[in-house]
Design an enzyme around this catalytic site. Sequence first.
Site, PDB file in Angstrom:
ATOM      1  N   PHE A   1       6.625  -9.092   8.048  1.00 35.90           N
ATOM      2  CA  PHE A   1       7.064  -9.632   6.759  1.00 35.90           C
ATOM      3  C   PHE A   1       8.547  -9.429   6.487  1.00 35.90           C
ATOM      4  O   PHE A   1       9.084  -9.938   5.507  1.00 35.90           O
ATOM      5  CB  PHE A   1       6.217  -9.129   5.597  1.00 35.90           C
ATOM      6  CG  PHE A   1       6.183  -7.638   5.342  1.00 35.90           C
ATOM      7  CD1 PHE A   1       7.167  -6.780   5.797  1.00 35.90           C
ATOM      8  CD2 PHE A   1       5.139  -7.091   4.608  1.00 35.90           C
ATOM      9  CE1 PHE A   1       7.135  -5.425   5.533  1.00 35.90           C
ATOM     10  CE2 PHE A   1       5.087  -5.738   4.337  1.00 35.90           C
ATOM     11  CZ  PHE A   1       6.100  -4.903   4.799  1.00 35.90           C
TER      12      PHE A   1
ATOM     13  N   HIS B   1       5.287   0.019  -3.074  1.00 34.74           N
ATOM     14  CA  HIS B   1       5.463   1.462  -3.279  1.00 34.74           C
ATOM     15  C   HIS B   1       5.778   2.213  -1.982  1.00 34.74           C
ATOM     16  O   HIS B   1       6.163   3.385  -2.017  1.00 34.74           O
ATOM     17  CB  HIS B   1       4.241   2.069  -3.974  1.00 34.74           C
ATOM     18  CG  HIS B   1       2.993   2.143  -3.146  1.00 34.74           C
ATOM     19  ND1 HIS B   1       1.834   2.741  -3.611  1.00 34.74           N
ATOM     20  CD2 HIS B   1       2.692   1.707  -1.889  1.00 34.74           C
ATOM     21  CE1 HIS B   1       0.896   2.672  -2.688  1.00 34.74           C
ATOM     22  NE2 HIS B   1       1.398   2.054  -1.642  1.00 34.74           N
TER      23      HIS B   1
END
Length: 303
Positions: free
Chosen positions: A228, A246
Amino acid sequence: MDERTAAAELQKLVNGFQVSQAICVAATLGIADHLKDCKRTSGELAALTNTHPQALYRLLRALASVGVFHEAEDRSFSLTPVGGALRSDVQHSVAPWAILAGRPYFRQAWSDLLHSVSTGENAFRHAYGKGVWEYRAEHPEESVIFDRAMTAMSRGVAAAVLTAYDFRPFSVVMDVAGGQGALLAEILRRNPGQRGILFDQPQVVAKAGPVFDAAGVSDRCDIVAGDFFVSVPEGADAIVLKWILHDWDDDTNIRILKTCRRAIRPEGKLLVLESILAPPNEGASAKFGDLNMLVMPGGQERT
């Protein structure tokens, strides 16, 4: 609370690592699965798990004292409601997470928490000289354990996510870094007219097929491997990022978000699922989860 009681309560917290490691051992041995239909003596359980009878009894006795199992007078043990969450066949199984949390590399990283608090730096990288993702790539057996834990946790929250948010308006939902597809499989199962794209690293999505088969949605989901940081598949009108941002610092997250923005349809929506940090003196789970981000991947909770 008087001083003596307060000290005893603090002592329990200090010794929490002992309980955690004992639960990890019970989960690794599959004790709860052996007790799901009937109670068994510690000797019977030792035979089933190929363990030392007296040592196993001592483990089970200790866990019974904190409510994970129930011990009878004849040294037989049964599951409590809490211990039932260690079964591998329940929706909210904690067993995979318990196994992950007890892994030596995981605990060693937490042993360097003082370094993180002193410097703001990532404890895992200080302990091992590399990031946790690189470490797991070099130790595929640890990646397997991690992926199982994430899949189990995704199954546990899927119902809550679908209760909180209506996915029906979307024609194609893509779960970026979606692991083995537990959440996406449930989204598609609940929305029969929808298609899905599961995107994650090759070694992760390689084991996603059975998850979609079990949900009966394999014919409506494309499983795509990639990175990604480079690109994600185009065409979705909803992109899900669950427990992804996170893991990373702000600059890295901007790269991830830009990649998603390039791929999503102009009218699409980005759905970010993260823990919510409660007001002061509340919400221990998310706040210790935030410490885990500091210790393990080097990220943080931001909500």
